[in-house]
Write a protein that holds these residues in place. Structure first.
Motif, PDB file in Angstrom:
ATOM      1  N   ALA A  27      35.708  48.567  51.292  1.00 29.53           N
ATOM      2  CA  ALA A  27      35.009  47.740  52.274  1.00 29.53           C
ATOM      3  C   ALA A  27      34.719  46.343  51.746  1.00 29.53           C
ATOM      4  N   VAL A  28      34.269  46.255  50.496  1.00 30.24           N
ATOM      5  CA  VAL A  28      33.817  44.978  49.946  1.00 30.24           C
ATOM      6  C   VAL A  28      34.982  44.147  49.410  1.00 30.24           C
ATOM      7  N   HIS A  29      35.967  44.807  48.811  1.00 23.37           N
ATOM      8  CA  HIS A  29      37.050  44.064  48.161  1.00 23.37           C
ATOM      9  C   HIS A  29      38.415  44.275  48.809  1.00 23.37           C
ATOM     10  N   GLY A  30      38.445  44.954  49.948  1.00 22.73           N
ATOM     11  CA  GLY A  30      39.709  45.135  50.652  1.00 22.73           C
ATOM     12  C   GLY A  30      40.368  43.815  51.019  1.00 22.73           C
ATOM     13  N   ARG A  31      39.563  42.839  51.450  1.00 26.24           N
ATOM     14  CA  ARG A  31      40.119  41.539  51.822  1.00 26.24           C
ATOM     15  C   ARG A  31      40.754  40.857  50.617  1.00 26.24           C
ATOM     16  N   LEU A  32      40.086  40.949  49.462  1.00 30.14           N
ATOM     17  CA  LEU A  32      40.647  40.370  48.238  1.00 30.14           C
ATOM     18  C   LEU A  32      41.986  41.001  47.910  1.00 30.14           C
ATOM     19  N   LEU A  33      42.077  42.325  48.014  1.00 33.58           N
ATOM     20  CA  LEU A  33      43.312  43.020  47.687  1.00 33.58           C
ATOM     21  C   LEU A  33      44.421  42.658  48.667  1.00 33.58           C
ATOM     22  N   ARG A  34      44.073  42.490  49.938  1.00 33.27           N
ATOM     23  CA  ARG A  34      45.086  42.124  50.936  1.00 33.27           C
ATOM     24  C   ARG A  34      45.569  40.693  50.757  1.00 33.27           C
ATOM     25  N   ALA A  35      44.682  39.831  50.279  1.00 30.17           N
ATOM     26  CA  ALA A  35      45.023  38.415  50.142  1.00 30.17           C
ATOM     27  C   ALA A  35      45.771  38.104  48.852  1.00 30.17           C
ATOM     28  N   THR A  36      45.825  39.071  47.934  1.00 31.19           N
ATOM     29  CA  THR A  36      46.435  38.838  46.619  1.00 31.19           C
ATOM     30  C   THR A  36      47.887  39.308  46.614  1.00 31.19           C
ATOM     31  N   PRO A  37      48.831  38.451  46.238  1.00 33.96           N
ATOM     32  CA  PRO A  37      50.214  38.909  46.096  1.00 33.96           C
ATOM     33  C   PRO A  37      50.311  39.946  44.965  1.00 33.96           C
ATOM     34  N   ALA A  66      49.899  47.125  49.967  1.00 29.91           N
ATOM     35  CA  ALA A  66      50.728  46.641  48.857  1.00 29.91           C
ATOM     36  C   ALA A  66      50.109  46.888  47.495  1.00 29.91           C
ATOM     37  N   VAL A  67      48.915  47.481  47.438  1.00 29.84           N
ATOM     38  CA  VAL A  67      48.222  47.622  46.168  1.00 29.84           C
ATOM     39  C   VAL A  67      48.973  48.553  45.217  1.00 29.84           C
ATOM     40  N   GLU A  68      48.945  48.210  43.942  1.00 33.53           N
ATOM     41  CA  GLU A  68      49.475  49.068  42.879  1.00 33.53           C
ATOM     42  C   GLU A  68      48.300  49.528  42.027  1.00 33.53           C
ATOM     43  N   VAL A  69      48.264  50.813  41.723  1.00 33.41           N
ATOM     44  CA  VAL A  69      47.183  51.382  40.918  1.00 33.41           C
ATOM     45  C   VAL A  69      47.755  51.952  39.635  1.00 33.41           C
ATOM     46  N   VAL A  70      47.119  51.611  38.517  1.00 34.06           N
ATOM     47  CA  VAL A  70      47.503  52.157  37.219  1.00 34.06           C
ATOM     48  C   VAL A  70      46.292  52.870  36.625  1.00 34.06           C
ATOM     49  N   TYR A 125      31.932  45.125  26.069  1.00 31.83           N
ATOM     50  CA  TYR A 125      33.101  45.583  26.818  1.00 31.83           C
ATOM     51  C   TYR A 125      33.106  45.052  28.242  1.00 31.83           C
ATOM     52  N   TRP A 126      31.943  44.731  28.785  1.00 28.62           N
ATOM     53  CA  TRP A 126      31.939  44.008  30.061  1.00 28.62           C
ATOM     54  C   TRP A 126      32.689  42.689  29.890  1.00 28.62           C
ATOM     55  N   ASP A 127      32.383  41.975  28.803  1.00 26.81           N
ATOM     56  CA  ASP A 127      33.048  40.695  28.545  1.00 26.81           C
ATOM     57  C   ASP A 127      34.546  40.887  28.317  1.00 26.81           C
ATOM     58  N   VAL A 128      34.894  41.928  27.561  1.00 28.22           N
ATOM     59  CA  VAL A 128      36.310  42.187  27.282  1.00 28.22           C
ATOM     60  C   VAL A 128      37.077  42.432  28.580  1.00 28.22           C
ATOM     61  N   LEU A 129      36.541  43.287  29.427  1.00 24.85           N
ATOM     62  CA  LEU A 129      37.254  43.663  30.648  1.00 24.85           C
ATOM     63  C   LEU A 129      37.310  42.526  31.661  1.00 24.85           C
ATOM     64  N   THR A 130      36.205  41.830  31.851  1.00 23.43           N
ATOM     65  CA  THR A 130      36.239  40.724  32.815  1.00 23.43           C
ATOM     66  C   THR A 130      37.129  39.597  32.326  1.00 23.43           C
ATOM     67  N   GLY A 131      37.287  39.481  31.005  1.00 16.07           N
ATOM     68  CA  GLY A 131      38.167  38.457  30.463  1.00 16.07           C
ATOM     69  C   GLY A 131      39.632  38.731  30.714  1.00 16.07           C
ATOM     70  N   LYS A 132      39.967  39.932  31.142  1.00 15.50           N
ATOM     71  CA  LYS A 132      41.355  40.297  31.400  1.00 15.50           C
ATOM     72  C   LYS A 132      41.712  40.261  32.884  1.00 15.50           C
ATOM     73  N   LEU A 133      40.734  39.934  33.743  1.00 19.49           N
ATOM     74  CA  LEU A 133      40.968  39.931  35.177  1.00 19.49           C
ATOM     75  C   LEU A 133      41.821  38.743  35.620  1.00 19.49           C
ATOM     76  N   ALA A 134      42.530  38.941  36.713  1.00 18.77           N
ATOM     77  CA  ALA A 134      43.224  37.836  37.364  1.00 18.77           C
ATOM     78  C   ALA A 134      42.185  36.891  37.969  1.00 18.77           C
ATOM     79  N   PRO A 135      42.544  35.650  38.233  1.00 16.52           N
ATOM     80  CA  PRO A 135      41.601  34.730  38.884  1.00 16.52           C
ATOM     81  C   PRO A 135      41.034  35.335  40.167  1.00 16.52           C
ATOM     82  N   GLY A 136      39.720  35.280  40.286  1.00 15.89           N
ATOM     83  CA  GLY A 136      39.060  35.862  41.455  1.00 15.89           C
ATOM     84  C   GLY A 136      38.888  37.358  41.379  1.00 15.89           C
ATOM     85  N   GLY A 137      39.274  37.965  40.249  1.00 14.69           N
ATOM     86  CA  GLY A 137      39.214  39.410  40.119  1.00 14.69           C
ATOM     87  C   GLY A 137      37.820  39.939  39.892  1.00 14.69           C
ATOM     88  N   VAL A 138      37.698  41.276  39.927  1.00 18.26           N
ATOM     89  CA  VAL A 138      36.389  41.908  39.830  1.00 18.26           C
ATOM     90  C   VAL A 138      36.476  43.188  38.998  1.00 18.26           C
TER      91      VAL A 138
END
Length: 263
Positions: A27-37, A66-70, A125-138
């Motif tokens: 609900a909250v991040h569906g739009r982000l996922l749809r807008a991201t190639p 189009a989402v890919e999950v790993v 580890y919060w810092d580690v993980l957020t540092g690996k996100l794509a721009p605008g990621g969560v």
């Protein structure tokens, strides 16, 4: 191969354990996922069974086809168990906090992973993980009870924690502060007088108590009344997608992290 970063978790999992967070993410991040190639989602530390990763994949595909999950696990046996479930758009890899994925993820879910670490390690580890996100990621990091009926999670960007969400089945608690045992590691030891999280949970209990008359119409109506009462003095998210009656009816409540974060 570089050794995965992190420690093996207990691996406890089960069907629908993370349903509450799944529907929130959709609900909250569906739009982000749809807008991201080519949106990539990582489920970090899925446990002894790939069940919750499979459920996340199915739920996210409904809102973002189009989402890919790993799924990423530090235990090679768990990865081997999950491999037969791979399909187009869904895969499993051996790894840890280093996130061995082909490109920066749009979203990382890490549930019941940081529970075994100390507070300073959790912040790290919060810092580690957020540092690996794509721009605008969560990053969505949280803890749930083993049956999934109580959960608390934090939404983070590379700039730090942004939101905290409390979620529960209406018959899974006597008072809202029962959710304290699901607090993130960065808060769980701070639930003491003088800290904002303690003040919030105390006020939530008070709101629940004064809303008792609504209980004749069911615990959902009592929860809705308590949330509205609480929103008079706390910055409860009151508009979609984070808040409002549609989300509150699900047993959810979201606040800005700044309202309850450590002083």
């Amino acid at each position: 191969m570089t050794r995965p970063v992190g420690a093996v978790t207990r691996g406890t999992t089960g069907h629908n354990r993370l349903r509450r967070s799944d529907r929130w993410v959709a609900a909250v991040h569906g739009r982000l996922l749809r807008a991201t190639p080519r949106p990539l989602v990582v489920d970090l530390g899925y446990g002894a069974s790939p069940t919750t990763t499979l459920e996340l994949f199915d739920r996210l595909r409904r809102v973002a086809p189009a989402v890919e999950v790993v799924g990423v696990e530090i235990d090679p046996v768990r990865v081997a168990v999950a491999k037969p479930y791979e399909r187009e758009g869904l895969s499993f890899r051996l790894g840890g906090f280093e996130l061995p994925v082909p490109r920066p993820p749009t979203l990382v879910r890490a549930f019941n992973v940081l529970r075994q670490y100390g507070e300073s390690e959790a912040w790290h580890y919060w810092d580690v993980l957020t540092g690996k996100l794509a721009p605008g990621g969560v990053l969505v990091e949280g803890t749930s009870s083993e049956n999934g009926r109580r959960a608390v999670w934090v939404g983070l960007s590379p700039e730090g924690p942004r939101t905290i969400t409390f979620a529960a089945r209406f018959d899974a608690f006597e008072r809202p502060s029962d959710l304290a045992d699901r607090l993130p590691k960065t808060l769980i030891h701070r639930n003491v007088p003088g800290e904002r999280i303690h003040a919030f949970l105390s006020d939530f209990d008070h709101a629940w108590a004064v809303s008792a008359p609504y209980g004749v119409h069911g615990r959902r109506q009592r929860w809705l009344a308590a949330v509205r009462f609480l929103a008079l003095t706390w910055p409860v998210s009151a508009r979609p997608p984070l808040g409002g009656p549609a989300r509150w009816r699900l047993g959810e409540l979201t606040l800005p992290w700044s309202a309850v974060g450590p002083r």
